[in-house]
Design an enzyme around this catalytic site. Structure first.
Site, mmCIF file in Angstrom:
data_model
loop_
_atom_site.group_PDB
_atom_site.id
_atom_site.type_symbol
_atom_site.label_atom_id
_atom_site.label_comp_id
_atom_site.label_asym_id
_atom_site.label_seq_id
_atom_site.Cartn_x
_atom_site.Cartn_y
_atom_site.Cartn_z
ATOM 1 N N ARG A 95 -7.850 38.125 32.195
ATOM 2 C CA ARG A 95 -6.892 38.094 33.295
ATOM 3 C C ARG A 95 -6.702 36.639 33.677
ATOM 4 O O ARG A 95 -7.308 35.747 33.098
ATOM 5 C CB ARG A 95 -7.313 38.990 34.485
ATOM 6 C CG ARG A 95 -8.761 39.285 34.697
ATOM 7 C CD ARG A 95 -9.568 38.160 35.257
ATOM 8 N NE ARG A 95 -8.926 37.474 36.332
ATOM 9 C CZ ARG A 95 -9.130 36.217 36.631
ATOM 10 N NH1 ARG A 95 -9.983 35.481 35.915
ATOM 11 N NH2 ARG A 95 -8.516 35.624 37.627
ATOM 12 N N GLY A 96 -5.840 36.394 34.668
ATOM 13 C CA GLY A 96 -5.479 35.018 34.988
ATOM 14 C C GLY A 96 -4.261 34.650 34.142
ATOM 15 O O GLY A 96 -4.241 34.899 32.926
ATOM 16 N N ALA A 97 -3.258 34.066 34.802
ATOM 17 C CA ALA A 97 -1.964 33.879 34.132
ATOM 18 C C ALA A 97 -2.044 33.139 32.787
ATOM 19 O O ALA A 97 -1.508 33.626 31.786
ATOM 20 C CB ALA A 97 -1.004 33.179 35.095
ATOM 21 N N ARG A 107 1.371 43.516 32.191
ATOM 22 C CA ARG A 107 1.250 43.025 33.558
ATOM 23 C C ARG A 107 2.556 42.311 33.920
ATOM 24 O O ARG A 107 2.934 41.343 33.264
ATOM 25 C CB ARG A 107 0.035 42.092 33.709
ATOM 26 C CG ARG A 107 -1.282 42.808 33.426
ATOM 27 C CD ARG A 107 -2.463 42.081 34.004
ATOM 28 N NE ARG A 107 -2.482 42.132 35.452
ATOM 29 C CZ ARG A 107 -3.320 41.403 36.205
ATOM 30 N NH1 ARG A 107 -4.182 40.583 35.612
ATOM 31 N NH2 ARG A 107 -3.296 41.499 37.513
ATOM 32 N N GLN A 117 -12.498 38.932 42.049
ATOM 33 C CA GLN A 117 -12.506 37.831 41.075
ATOM 34 C C GLN A 117 -13.212 36.597 41.625
ATOM 35 O O GLN A 117 -13.785 35.826 40.861
ATOM 36 C CB GLN A 117 -11.069 37.441 40.685
ATOM 37 C CG GLN A 117 -10.341 38.493 39.862
ATOM 38 C CD GLN A 117 -9.477 39.375 40.733
ATOM 39 O OE1 GLN A 117 -9.835 39.676 41.882
ATOM 40 N NE2 GLN A 117 -8.352 39.826 40.217
ATOM 41 N N ASP A 146 0.547 32.735 39.624
ATOM 42 C CA ASP A 146 0.977 33.564 38.494
ATOM 43 C C ASP A 146 2.429 33.326 38.149
ATOM 44 O O ASP A 146 2.861 33.584 37.028
ATOM 45 C CB ASP A 146 0.767 35.049 38.799
ATOM 46 C CG ASP A 146 -0.685 35.425 38.564
ATOM 47 O OD1 ASP A 146 -1.512 35.071 39.420
ATOM 48 O OD2 ASP A 146 -0.970 36.026 37.518
ATOM 49 N N ASN A 205 1.024 34.628 43.840
ATOM 50 C CA ASN A 205 -0.377 34.556 43.408
ATOM 51 C C ASN A 205 -1.129 35.762 43.968
ATOM 52 O O ASN A 205 -0.558 36.609 44.670
ATOM 53 C CB ASN A 205 -1.002 33.227 43.872
ATOM 54 C CG ASN A 205 -2.341 32.966 43.222
ATOM 55 O OD1 ASN A 205 -2.473 33.052 42.000
ATOM 56 N ND2 ASN A 205 -3.366 32.675 44.004
ATOM 57 N N LYS A 206 -2.391 35.827 43.656
ATOM 58 C CA LYS A 206 -3.241 36.966 44.033
ATOM 59 C C LYS A 206 -3.051 37.362 45.490
ATOM 60 O O LYS A 206 -2.984 36.515 46.383
ATOM 61 C CB LYS A 206 -4.700 36.581 43.747
ATOM 62 C CG LYS A 206 -5.738 37.625 44.074
ATOM 63 C CD LYS A 206 -5.449 38.981 43.457
ATOM 64 C CE LYS A 206 -5.232 38.921 41.948
ATOM 65 N NZ LYS A 206 -4.607 40.172 41.414
#
Ligand code: MRU
Length: 376
Positions: free
Chosen positions: A53-55, A90, A202, A243, A253-254
Site C-alpha cells: 500500500r502507499g501510493a 484502488r 498504518q 495519494d 491523502n489518508k
C-alpha cells in the site's frame, strides 16, 4: 532501508529473475514476511488487500503486475484485461494509473516477443526512479527540519506525521519520512509524533516500526491527539504524504489528514506535504472531484493485534448491528497546505507554484483556479 542489519526495498525482483517479492505489510509489525507474486491476479490482490500500500508502492507493484501479465500473454487483449484488473484495485492513488500507462505505453508499439523484457525493464525503472525521487525529497525537505532546529536550539524538532508515507509506502526512503531519515542521519535531534491512523493503523503498525528500526525517536498517539499537541506547542511541523495532488495543490491523502491541516492552520503550525511528481494529477484541479475509496466496514468494526504470548488475534470493537462507514481518504484544500515538497524543490500549493517547478506541464492562464481548467 535496513531491517535489523539487512538492507531492503519494499518490492524487488526475485532470484529467478521474473517473479516479484513484496513485504507483506498486513503482517507487520507482528511478523516480517515476504510474499512472492507470480501473476497479475496475485499482484492485484496484494494491492487490494493492502499487503502493499502507499501510493508510490501501489504504482510500482502495478507496473510489475503488468509485466507478469505480459510475460504470460503479450497480446493486446490480455494486456488490456490486466491493466483494467490492476486499475480497479484502488481508485484514489493516481500513481496506479501513471505506472500502468507508462508500462502499457512502452510496450504498445512493440512486437509481442519483445514486450515482456521491455515491461520488466520499465517496471524496474519506475522502482529505481522512485528511490531517487524520494532521496531528493529528503534533500529538499531536510532544509525545513534544519531551519526548525536552528530556531529551537537545545531541543528536538517535533514533527507530526499521519499514516505511513515511509519507505514501506514507497520503494525506499519514503516520501514524508525521507527528510526525517535524512535529518536523523545528519545528527539533527528530532522526535516524531506518529498518528496511529485508524482504521488500519498504518502509523502505529508501519511508521512506528520503520522509525524504530532506524533509531528515530518517536511516540505513537491516537488520531485525535494531534490538535491538542499543536495547541500545547508540541509540534514544530506536520509532514504527510499524498495519494493524489491536484494541479492546483489540493491534497488527497489518508483519512484524517484534513483535520490535522485544520488544526495546524488554527495553531500556526506549518503543514507540509511530500508530493513526488507521479502523485500529481495534472488533469484535475479541484480535490473534490477525486474518487475517494470506500473500504470494507470490517476494517473499522474489527481490530487485529498480537497477544502477550505472540498470537495474532482479531477482535470486534463496534457494537453489533451498528452500521459502519469507512472512507479511506480525504481532501485537504491547498489553502491549508504550507508547501509541497517535490523532487524538484518546495512549491507553494498553487497551480503557479507547481508549474514553477514543472513548467513542461503548461502555463497558468489567469491564476491558480482560473476556469478550473487543469494544464497538461
Ligand atoms: O491506504 P494507504 O495505506 O495506501 O494510504 C497511504 C497514504 O495515505 C499515504 O500517506 C500516501 O499513499 C503517501 S505514501 C508515500
Amino acid at each position: 532501508m535496513k531491517v535489523e542489519t539487512v538492507p531492503y526495498r519494499s518490492i524487488w525482483l526475485d532470484d529467478d529473475g521474473w517473479s516479484v517479492r513484496i513485504i507483506d505489510q498486513t503482517a507487520l509489525p507482528h511478523a516480517f514476511r515476504t510474499v512472492r507474486l507470480t501473476g497479475v491476479e496475485e499482484a492485484a490482490r496484494a494491492i487490494a488487500d493492502m499487503r502493499v500500500r502507499g501510493a508510490p508502492l501501489i504504482g510500482a507493484t502495478a507496473a510489475y503486475g503488468l509485466a507478469l501479465a505480459i510475460r504470460r500473454d503479450p497480446g493486446d487483449d490480455a494486456i488490456e484485461d490486466a491493466r483494467a484488473r490492476l486499475l480497479a484495485t484502488r481508485p484514489t492513488a493516481i500513481n496506479l494509473r501513471w505506472a500502468l500507462d507508462r508500462v502499457a505505453g512502452m510496450v504498445a508499439p512493440l512486437l509481442s516477443a519483445e514486450r515482456a523484457d521491455v515491461a520488466y525493464r520499465e517496471a524496474g525503472r519506475i522502482a529505481d526512479e522512485d528511490v531517487e525521487r524520494n532521496r531528493r525529497i529528503g534533500e529538499h525537505g531536510v532544509a525545513l527540519i534544519r531551519a526548525a532546529a536552528e530556531r529551537n536550539p537545545g531541543r528536538p524538532v517535533r514533527i507530526l506525521t499521519h499514516c505511513n508515507a515511509g519507505w514501506l509506502a514507497a520503494v525506499d526512503w519514503g516520501t514524508a519520512t525521507a527528510p526525517i531519515y535524512r535529518a536523523h542521519d545528519e545528527g539533527i535531534e528530532l522526535h516524531v509524533w506518529v498518528d496511529e491512523t485508524r482504521p488500519r493503523n498504518q502509523g502505529a503498525s508501519l511508521t512506528a516500526w520503520e522509525l524504530g528500526h532506524h533509531g528515530v525517536p518517536h511516540t505513537v498517539v491516537v488520531d485525535s491527539a494531534g490538535g491538542h499537541l499543536m495547541q500545547q506547542g508540541q509540534v514544530d511541523l506536520c509532514l504527510v504524504g499524498t495519494d493524489r495532488t491536484t494541479a492546483a495543490g489540493d491534497v488527497v491523502n489518508k483519512i484524517g489528514t484534513y483535520l490535522k491541516a485544520v488544526a495546524a492552520r488554527d495553531t500556526g503550525v506549518p503543514f507540509y506535504v511530500a508530493a513526488p511528481s507521479p502523485s500529481i494529477d495534472w488533469s484535475v484541479v479541484d480535490g473534490a472531484s477525486v474518487p475517494i475509496e470506500e473500504r470494507a466496514a470490517d476494517e473499522v468494526a474489527f481490530v487485529t493485534g498480537s497477544t502477550a504470548d505472540g498470537r495474532t488475534e482479531t477482535v470486534r470493537v463496534v457494537a453489533h448491528g451498528s452500521p459502519v462507514a469507512n472512507p479511506a481518504f480525504d481532501v485537504t484544500p491547498a489553502r491549508l497546505v504550507t508547501g509541497l515538497i517535490t523532487e524538484r524543490g518546495i512549491a507553494s500549493a498553487t497551480a503557479a507554484g507547481l508549474l514553477g517547478l514543472f513548467p513542461e506541464r503548461g502555463t497558468v492562464a489567469g491564476g491558480p483556479r482560473a476556469g478550473a481548467e487543469a494544464p497538461g
